[in-house]
Scaffold this motif. Structure first.
Motif, PDB file in Angstrom:
ATOM      1  N   LYS A 157       0.855  -1.183   0.000  1.00  0.00           N
ATOM      2  CA  LYS A 157       0.000   0.000   0.000  1.00  0.00           C
ATOM      3  C   LYS A 157       0.889   1.231   0.000  1.00  0.00           C
ATOM      4  N   MET A 158       0.358   2.351  -0.470  1.00  0.00           N
ATOM      5  CA  MET A 158       1.108   3.600  -0.491  1.00  0.00           C
ATOM      6  C   MET A 158       0.481   4.571   0.504  1.00  0.00           C
ATOM      7  N   GLY A 159       1.244   4.892   1.550  1.00  0.00           N
ATOM      8  CA  GLY A 159       0.762   5.810   2.568  1.00  0.00           C
ATOM      9  C   GLY A 159       0.089   5.091   3.719  1.00  0.00           C
ATOM     10  N   PRO A 160       0.050   5.731   4.906  1.00  0.00           N
ATOM     11  CA  PRO A 160      -0.505   5.083   6.103  1.00  0.00           C
ATOM     12  C   PRO A 160      -2.024   5.122   6.194  1.00  0.00           C
ATOM     13  N   ASP A 161      -2.676   5.862   5.318  1.00  0.00           N
ATOM     14  CA  ASP A 161      -4.111   6.104   5.471  1.00  0.00           C
ATOM     15  C   ASP A 161      -4.991   5.108   4.729  1.00  0.00           C
ATOM     16  N   VAL A 162      -4.383   4.136   4.076  1.00  0.00           N
ATOM     17  CA  VAL A 162      -5.169   3.137   3.347  1.00  0.00           C
ATOM     18  C   VAL A 162      -4.824   1.752   3.885  1.00  0.00           C
ATOM     19  N   PRO A 163      -5.764   0.810   3.838  1.00  0.00           N
ATOM     20  CA  PRO A 163      -5.481  -0.544   4.340  1.00  0.00           C
ATOM     21  C   PRO A 163      -4.681  -1.352   3.326  1.00  0.00           C
ATOM     22  N   VAL A 234       4.018  -4.592   2.768  1.00  0.00           N
ATOM     23  CA  VAL A 234       4.999  -3.537   2.517  1.00  0.00           C
ATOM     24  C   VAL A 234       4.283  -2.195   2.403  1.00  0.00           C
ATOM     25  N   GLU A 235       4.642  -1.258   3.285  1.00  0.00           N
ATOM     26  CA  GLU A 235       4.119   0.107   3.172  1.00  0.00           C
ATOM     27  C   GLU A 235       5.133   0.953   2.416  1.00  0.00           C
ATOM     28  N   LEU A 236       4.641   1.770   1.491  1.00  0.00           N
ATOM     29  CA  LEU A 236       5.498   2.594   0.643  1.00  0.00           C
ATOM     30  C   LEU A 236       5.242   4.073   0.896  1.00  0.00           C
ATOM     31  N   ASP A 237       6.282   4.886   0.683  1.00  0.00           N
ATOM     32  CA  ASP A 237       6.082   6.326   0.746  1.00  0.00           C
ATOM     33  C   ASP A 237       5.642   6.839  -0.623  1.00  0.00           C
ATOM     34  N   ARG A 238       5.546   8.154  -0.776  1.00  0.00           N
ATOM     35  CA  ARG A 238       5.024   8.722  -2.012  1.00  0.00           C
ATOM     36  C   ARG A 238       6.053   8.741  -3.140  1.00  0.00           C
ATOM     37  N   MET A 239       7.197   8.090  -2.910  1.00  0.00           N
ATOM     38  CA  MET A 239       8.170   7.914  -3.987  1.00  0.00           C
ATOM     39  C   MET A 239       8.352   6.432  -4.311  1.00  0.00           C
ATOM     40  N   GLY A 240       7.458   5.608  -3.768  1.00  0.00           N
ATOM     41  CA  GLY A 240       7.517   4.184  -4.054  1.00  0.00           C
ATOM     42  C   GLY A 240       8.565   3.431  -3.266  1.00  0.00           C
TER      43      GLY A 240
END
Length: 251
Positions: A157-163, A234-240
């Protein structure tokens, strides 16, 4: 805003790699009120005369991106969902290669941790459409009694606000890994027959022909229930890029 929005996941992954290599600043941003739609915003390195055309190769999709950006500025719209999966798989691949897999399992009353073991070069057991198993690797040392193979299913997922995406109904079945291994081996054999007959169809597993012996060994292990199955998140930031530790749970 450029209208081009049908990018394959591999194109976006390659695009990000080129942007990073050339020193561009960029991030993915959610596009308001459009489900699964994102844009990438970037700027040239300070003091550089480089522009987006610097990262364009012969890929037709990349050329379309370039044309769209010339018409609509330095952002474009696309569906990021497939690319997020690819970014997550790449992060998991890097973790396996670096020996950063902290996962404990028990065999015959004994506890083992993959962090203390050496794994073979990981194999993405997927055809050209991305169907199959995300990653498999063999435990080479020290070898437990059994199992001696590991299979990873990666959800990103990308970002902490989504499951995190859930495992599919098929992936939750106890025989999913066995069926996937059998399908991969059958696909390789089909590709070999297609090559011998000079046919273009039926070759989606062609890239794995050099690893046929490994795939056969993995298939046999899966049929004997000798595969450790791990669900990686795997959690990703806004740059993948991965954020924090990869979460590993029994699959």
């Amino acid at each position: 805003m450029a209208p081009y929005n049908k990018l394959r996941g591999g194109t976006i992954v390659n695009l990000v790699g080129e942007l990073k290599r050339l020193g561009f600043k960029f991030e993915f941003q959610k596009y308001p009120e459009m489900r699964n739609k994102w844009k990438v915003v970037f700027e040239c390195p300070a003091g550089s005369k480089a522009n987006f055309s610097t990262v364009i190769g012969s890929n037709d999709e990349m050329l379309k991106i370039s044309d769209a950006l010339r018409m609509g500025g330095k952002t474009f719209l696309f569906n990021l969902s497939v690319a997020v999966g690819r970014f997550g798989e790449n992060a998991m691949l890097a973790a396996v290669r670096a020996g950063r897999i902290n996962h404990t399992f028990r065999v015959g009353g004994q506890s083992f941790n993959l962090r203390n073991m050496t794994l073979s070069a990981p194999l993405q057991l997927q055809n050209t459409s991305g169907n199959g198993l995300d990653l498999v690797a063999k435990i080479t040392a020290p070898r437990p009694p059994a199992p001696r193979w590991v299979a990873f299913e990666v959800k990103s997922k990308m970002g902490p606000d989504v499951p995190f995406p859930s495992l599919s109904e098929a992936q939750q079945r106890s025989d999913y890994v066995q069926r996937a291994a059998e399908g991969a081996f059958a696909g390789i054999e089909q590709a070999q027959r297609a090559i011998r007959r000079n046919q273009t169809r039926g070759r989606s597993w062609e890239d794995l022909i050099p690893q046929k012996a490994e795939v056969e060994e993995f298939r046999d292990a899966a049929q004997d229930s000798e595969v450790i199955k791990i669900h990686a998140k795997v959690e990703l930031d806004r740059m993948g890029q991965p954020v924090g530790e990869i979460e590993l749970v029994a699959w």
